[in-house]
Design a protein around this motif. Structure first.
Motif, PDB file in Angstrom:
ATOM      1  N   GLN A 116       0.773  -1.160   0.010  1.00  0.00           N
ATOM      2  CA  GLN A 116       0.135   0.072   0.002  1.00  0.00           C
ATOM      3  C   GLN A 116       0.861   1.427   0.091  1.00  0.00           C
ATOM      4  O   GLN A 116       0.496   2.271  -0.599  1.00  0.00           O
ATOM      5  CB  GLN A 116      -0.811   0.007   1.132  1.00  0.00           C
ATOM      6  N   SER A 117       1.816   1.376   0.739  1.00  0.00           N
ATOM      7  CA  SER A 117       2.690   2.461   0.943  1.00  0.00           C
ATOM      8  C   SER A 117       3.936   2.441  -0.189  1.00  0.00           C
ATOM      9  O   SER A 117       4.659   3.450  -0.501  1.00  0.00           O
ATOM     10  CB  SER A 117       3.379   2.664   2.404  1.00  0.00           C
ATOM     11  N   ASN A 118       4.202   1.099  -0.956  1.00  0.00           N
ATOM     12  CA  ASN A 118       5.038   1.053  -1.823  1.00  0.00           C
ATOM     13  C   ASN A 118       6.396   1.387  -1.157  1.00  0.00           C
ATOM     14  O   ASN A 118       7.290   2.021  -1.792  1.00  0.00           O
ATOM     15  CB  ASN A 118       5.025   2.057  -3.108  1.00  0.00           C
ATOM     16  N   TYR A 119       6.719   0.835   0.011  1.00  0.00           N
ATOM     17  CA  TYR A 119       7.914   0.827   0.594  1.00  0.00           C
ATOM     18  C   TYR A 119       8.802  -0.426   0.777  1.00  0.00           C
ATOM     19  O   TYR A 119       8.004  -1.352   0.936  1.00  0.00           O
ATOM     20  CB  TYR A 119       7.761   1.393   2.098  1.00  0.00           C
ATOM     21  N   TYR A 120      10.051  -0.207   0.373  1.00  0.00           N
ATOM     22  CA  TYR A 120      10.834  -1.392   0.840  1.00  0.00           C
ATOM     23  C   TYR A 120      11.732  -1.099   1.814  1.00  0.00           C
ATOM     24  O   TYR A 120      12.476  -0.209   1.761  1.00  0.00           O
ATOM     25  CB  TYR A 120      11.757  -1.882  -0.560  1.00  0.00           C
ATOM     26  N   TYR A 121      11.760  -2.142   2.814  1.00  0.00           N
ATOM     27  CA  TYR A 121      12.623  -1.916   4.133  1.00  0.00           C
ATOM     28  C   TYR A 121      13.808  -2.739   3.899  1.00  0.00           C
ATOM     29  O   TYR A 121      13.607  -3.946   3.489  1.00  0.00           O
ATOM     30  CB  TYR A 121      11.927  -1.988   5.418  1.00  0.00           C
ATOM     31  N   VAL A 122      14.935  -2.284   4.099  1.00  0.00           N
ATOM     32  CA  VAL A 122      16.109  -3.119   3.898  1.00  0.00           C
ATOM     33  C   VAL A 122      17.505  -2.867   4.983  1.00  0.00           C
ATOM     34  O   VAL A 122      17.178  -1.713   5.747  1.00  0.00           O
ATOM     35  CB  VAL A 122      16.886  -2.985   2.592  1.00  0.00           C
ATOM     36  N   LEU A 123      18.382  -3.670   5.210  1.00  0.00           N
ATOM     37  CA  LEU A 123      19.261  -3.288   6.013  1.00  0.00           C
ATOM     38  C   LEU A 123      20.698  -3.084   5.197  1.00  0.00           C
ATOM     39  O   LEU A 123      20.827  -3.961   4.537  1.00  0.00           O
ATOM     40  CB  LEU A 123      19.631  -4.478   7.112  1.00  0.00           C
ATOM     41  N   MET A 124      21.224  -1.810   5.577  1.00  0.00           N
ATOM     42  CA  MET A 124      22.470  -1.816   4.697  1.00  0.00           C
ATOM     43  C   MET A 124      23.768  -1.920   5.780  1.00  0.00           C
ATOM     44  O   MET A 124      23.481  -1.588   6.970  1.00  0.00           O
ATOM     45  CB  MET A 124      22.465  -0.101   4.319  1.00  0.00           C
ATOM     46  N   ASN A 125      24.687  -1.944   5.195  1.00  0.00           N
ATOM     47  CA  ASN A 125      26.004  -2.189   6.154  1.00  0.00           C
ATOM     48  C   ASN A 125      26.748  -1.008   5.819  1.00  0.00           C
ATOM     49  O   ASN A 125      27.400  -0.890   4.544  1.00  0.00           O
ATOM     50  CB  ASN A 125      26.859  -3.511   5.712  1.00  0.00           C
ATOM     51  N   GLN A 126      27.237  -0.067   6.438  1.00  0.00           N
ATOM     52  CA  GLN A 126      28.043   0.831   6.376  1.00  0.00           C
ATOM     53  C   GLN A 126      29.401   0.864   6.909  1.00  0.00           C
ATOM     54  O   GLN A 126      29.612   0.556   8.194  1.00  0.00           O
ATOM     55  CB  GLN A 126      27.081   2.197   6.823  1.00  0.00           C
TER      56      GLN A 126
END
Length: 412
Positions: A116-126
């Protein structure tokens, strides 16, 4: 929730009948490697979700035919109806990775997609070690990863509610945000649900919260609790395999968790310690469920499904090549055209656009920013302390030098 583990796989297909715009080897793509490559096997990242239209979603990055990961990571659709046909299609590129340097920023795992929001949540490594909870807002064609907040190596376990537009997450305690986070400051609006409780798995069913702990216990609580003590949680079971689970969900009357030897389920009823072994002998990394079916990925990146009754198991997708050419990151074509500055890491180029004053949008080292000692690089170019201007040479004080490094001393 999506647990932090890496998955690398390299399968390749040779001898296939190819159309004129397909490839088997890198040299068949434009000027060839390293400016372009023929997609080899797909490296699948931890995490799996659904799009609301009976498609599974995974994140992956292709190898080149030379063997190593190449190009831009992507989100892919896989139909749940697949039965080993390896049908897969690209949804979006995932732009925003920085390959090298103190500001390196790389995709680590995929939490969830909210249709519905068209969001992808991810984990990045910085920077090689700092986990960053991040967002891809795909509205209006967006595909760039945005830093949301640093989770500082906490045992971070998020779950999302796309209808209520909220997030509950485990850290050093269980918290709730009455919004879907999109920026760093949103973390300040979190309210505490349960004090001090640390979890490695979290799921919501109505107003009920189910969770697992690092000592293998299953707990039940309420999502509308406010600043409750953890002794108000009800223990409903335990399993030693849950102490090192890889994913956790609720489906029907079962709590389900994955681990290095399969998928195990228990009744949600209190003190039910009768394990239901849905899958054994497989290293399962991530899961999602719908309509009594659990869809899961293995350490080898294979996508499979199983009914919650343990029946009708099948293989949906096995990582392989799509026989397509791909340009190196940022390049306009497979002919090696870069309308910007070319950066190099491990023998592979990245093309980054130039901004005002010819400053590149991305950098690996300060030398990428300019030929002077006035620049710093933390993924993007900046000025050494107190200096300013496009060339970073402006100082509103006195310039002093120490071991070849300029210091801008501003009078107090």
């Amino acid at each position: 929730m999506k647990i932090l583990k890496s998955l690398i796989i390299a399968f390749s297909i040779v001898g296939a009948v190819l159309s004129s715009n397909q490839c088997n080897e890198d040299y068949e793509c434009g000027v060839g490697y390293p400016y372009a490559a023929c997609n080899g096997g797909l490296n699948v990242y931890p995490g799996i979700s659904m799009d609301g239209n009976d498609n599974l979603i995974i994140a992956g990055k292709f190898n080149s035919s030379q063997g190593g990961p190449f190009g831009t990571p992507k989100m892919f659709n896989i139909p749940t109806s697949g039965n080993g046909s390896n049908e897969i299609s690209q949804r979006i590129n995932i732009n925003g990775e920085i390959e090298s340097g103190a500001g390196s920023f790389k995709l680590y795992s995929f939490y969830d997609y909210l249709p519905q929001s068209n969001y992808y949540y991810v984990l990045m490594n910085q920077g090689g070690s700092a986990p960053i909870f991040s967002l891809i807002d795909a509205n209006n064609g967006g595909d760039k990863v945005k830093y949301v907040f640093n989770i500082f190596n906490t045992p971070f376990v998020p779950i999302f509610d796309d209808i209520e537009k909220s997030m509950i997450y485990g850290a050093y305690g269980i918290y709730k945000l009455n919004k879907l986070p999109t920026q760093r400051s949103d973390a300040q609006d979190a309210t505490l649900i349960y004090q001090s409780q640390i979890v490695n798995g979290l799921a919501k069913d109505g107003n009920d919260l189910y969770m697992s702990t690092y000592d293998g216990k299953f707990l039940k609580g309420k999502a509308d609790c406010s600043n409750c003590t953890k002794d108000q949680l009800i223990e409903i079971g335990s399993d030693t395999d849950a102490s090192h689970l890889t994913d956790f969900l609720v489906e029907g009357d079962l709590i389900v968790f994955s681990h290095s030897n399969g998928i195990t389920a228990y009744s949600k009823s209190a003190n039910s310690n009768q394990a239901i072994k849905l899958i054994t002998g497989e290293n399962v990394i991530s899961m999602v469920s719908k309509g009594g079916v659990i869809y899961y990925t293995t350490k080898d990146g294979i996508v499979k499904s199983i009914g919650i009754d343990g029946k009708n198991g099948k293989t949906i997708y096995t990582p392989t090549s799509n026989h397509q050419c791909q340009a190196a990151v940022g390049f306009q074509s497979i002919d090696g055209v870069c309308k910007g500055k070319t950066l190099w890491y491990n023998g592979i180029p990245t093309c980054t656009p130039l901004g005002e004053g010819g400053i590149p949008a991305q950098c690996f080292t300060s030398v990428d920013c300019g030929p002077t000692p006035y620049f710093t690089c933390n993924g993007t170019c900046g000025c050494v302390n107190n200096f300013s201007g496009l060339d970073c040479t402006h100082c509103d004080g006195n310039v002093e030098w120490l071991n070849g490094i300029p210091l801008c001393q501003i009078p107090q």
